[in-house]
Design a protein around this motif. Structure first.
Motif, PDB file in Angstrom:
ATOM      1  N   ARG A 117     -69.267 -37.220  50.395  1.00  0.00           N
ATOM      2  CA  ARG A 117     -69.195 -38.546  51.008  1.00  0.00           C
ATOM      3  C   ARG A 117     -69.349 -39.642  49.968  1.00  0.00           C
ATOM      4  NH1 ARG A 117     -74.414 -37.018  54.268  1.00  0.00           N
ATOM      5  NH2 ARG A 117     -73.677 -35.063  53.537  1.00  0.00           N
ATOM      6  N   VAL A 118     -68.645 -40.736  50.224  1.00  0.00           N
ATOM      7  CA  VAL A 118     -68.806 -41.968  49.451  1.00  0.00           C
ATOM      8  C   VAL A 118     -68.900 -43.069  50.505  1.00  0.00           C
ATOM      9  CG1 VAL A 118     -67.811 -43.541  47.769  1.00  0.00           C
ATOM     10  CG2 VAL A 118     -67.416 -41.075  47.538  1.00  0.00           C
ATOM     11  N   ILE A 119     -70.110 -43.561  50.726  1.00  0.00           N
ATOM     12  CA  ILE A 119     -70.334 -44.476  51.846  1.00  0.00           C
ATOM     13  C   ILE A 119     -71.030 -45.745  51.366  1.00  0.00           C
ATOM     14  CG2 ILE A 119     -71.510 -44.761  54.063  1.00  0.00           C
ATOM     15  CD1 ILE A 119     -71.189 -41.738  54.484  1.00  0.00           C
ATOM     16  N   THR A 120     -70.399 -46.883  51.679  1.00  0.00           N
ATOM     17  CA  THR A 120     -71.001 -48.181  51.375  1.00  0.00           C
ATOM     18  C   THR A 120     -71.327 -48.883  52.694  1.00  0.00           C
ATOM     19  OG1 THR A 120     -68.811 -49.194  51.228  1.00  0.00           O
ATOM     20  CG2 THR A 120     -69.798 -48.420  49.170  1.00  0.00           C
ATOM     21  N   HIS A 160     -72.169 -47.499  58.700  1.00  0.00           N
ATOM     22  CA  HIS A 160     -72.482 -46.453  57.721  1.00  0.00           C
ATOM     23  C   HIS A 160     -73.584 -45.531  58.224  1.00  0.00           C
ATOM     24  CE1 HIS A 160     -74.876 -50.044  56.691  1.00  0.00           C
ATOM     25  NE2 HIS A 160     -75.815 -49.209  56.246  1.00  0.00           N
ATOM     26  N   GLU A 212     -65.390 -47.487  52.426  1.00  0.00           N
ATOM     27  CA  GLU A 212     -65.366 -48.479  51.359  1.00  0.00           C
ATOM     28  C   GLU A 212     -64.384 -49.584  51.718  1.00  0.00           C
ATOM     29  OE1 GLU A 212     -66.048 -46.543  47.110  1.00  0.00           O
ATOM     30  OE2 GLU A 212     -64.314 -45.637  48.103  1.00  0.00           O
ATOM     31  N   ASN A 213     -64.759 -50.824  51.426  1.00  0.00           N
ATOM     32  CA  ASN A 213     -63.857 -51.970  51.613  1.00  0.00           C
ATOM     33  C   ASN A 213     -63.234 -52.013  53.004  1.00  0.00           C
ATOM     34  OD1 ASN A 213     -64.249 -52.697  48.866  1.00  0.00           O
ATOM     35  ND2 ASN A 213     -62.721 -51.167  48.273  1.00  0.00           N
ATOM     36  N   ASN A 214     -64.065 -51.840  54.033  1.00  0.00           N
ATOM     37  CA  ASN A 214     -63.617 -51.889  55.427  1.00  0.00           C
ATOM     38  C   ASN A 214     -62.630 -50.779  55.803  1.00  0.00           C
ATOM     39  OD1 ASN A 214     -65.155 -54.187  55.424  1.00  0.00           O
ATOM     40  ND2 ASN A 214     -63.647 -55.458  56.460  1.00  0.00           N
ATOM     41  N   THR A 232     -65.182 -41.136  53.375  1.00  0.00           N
ATOM     42  CA  THR A 232     -65.433 -42.372  52.628  1.00  0.00           C
ATOM     43  C   THR A 232     -65.482 -43.568  53.571  1.00  0.00           C
ATOM     44  OG1 THR A 232     -63.102 -42.846  52.193  1.00  0.00           O
ATOM     45  CG2 THR A 232     -64.241 -41.477  50.579  1.00  0.00           C
TER      46      THR A 232
END
Length: 197
Positions: free
Chosen positions: A81-84, A58, A121-123, A119
């Protein structure tokens, strides 16, 4: 070539100066192409796996976005962006280059006032744009070396950017695919085989 160009400027012949600039541009393009091919060949050998270290993906993605934000702003493209958090074993430099290639393509093929969403998310990492899109028959071919879809033939490039992405992704045990985004495309990298670190 630089010294030749200086001599030509002294002779004040615009045609020769233009020719020198063209030769310089072609030489630069050939060097970039050669280096890209060399890098892909090195990746394909898989030797880089011995250099794998924990990569905070990330943060790499945030660095890529920060690098390309000014280019997006020039075209008035909204970059969301949506970054985990995700940490994986890998080569940070290669991953940076692959992600940079994806974002560069998205900006290149998204018209002014468009939108790009990045994004993680979830790998799954994806770059979605509102650009030209890619025809169904080209979606797998764009990862082949030197292949350029019809819609991209008038834009600068050598047809190696997505080949490098595919090689890096494969080296990291992940998969990459192109999907329709209506409009535009979503380039998606799945790290499903990784458990993270």
């Amino acid at each position: 070539l630089e010294s030749m160009r200086s001599e030509l400027e002294n002779k004040n012949d615009p045609n020769l100066i233009q020719l020198c600039d063209t030769i310089q541009s072609e030489a630069d393009h050939l060097l970039i192409t050669f280096n890209a091919l060399l890098r892909i060949a090195q990746i394909d050998t898989g030797k880089q796996k011995s250099d794998f270290r924990p990569v905070i993906l990330h943060r790499v993605l945030e660095d890529v976005i920060e690098l390309y934000e000014p280019l997006a702003e020039e075209k008035n493209i909204t970059l969301d962006r949506v970054i985990t958090p995700l940490t994986i074993p890998g080569d940070r430099d290669l991953l940076f280059q692959a992600l940079a290639n994806l974002l560069d393509n998205a900006i290149k093929f998204t018209p002014s006032d468009g939108r790009i969403i990045v994004t993680l998310e979830n790998n799954v990492l994806s770059v979605t744009d509102t650009g030209l899109g890619i025809a169904d028959q080209d979606k797998e071919k764009v990862f082949q070396r030197f292949y350029r879809a019809e819609a991209s033939r008038t834009t600068p490039g050598n047809g190696l950017g997505l080949s490098l992405v595919a090689a890096v992704v494969k080296l990291h045990g992940a998969t990459v695919a192109i999907h329709d985004a209506h409009p535009g495309v979503r380039a998606e990298i799945r790290f499903d085989s990784l458990t993270g670190i």
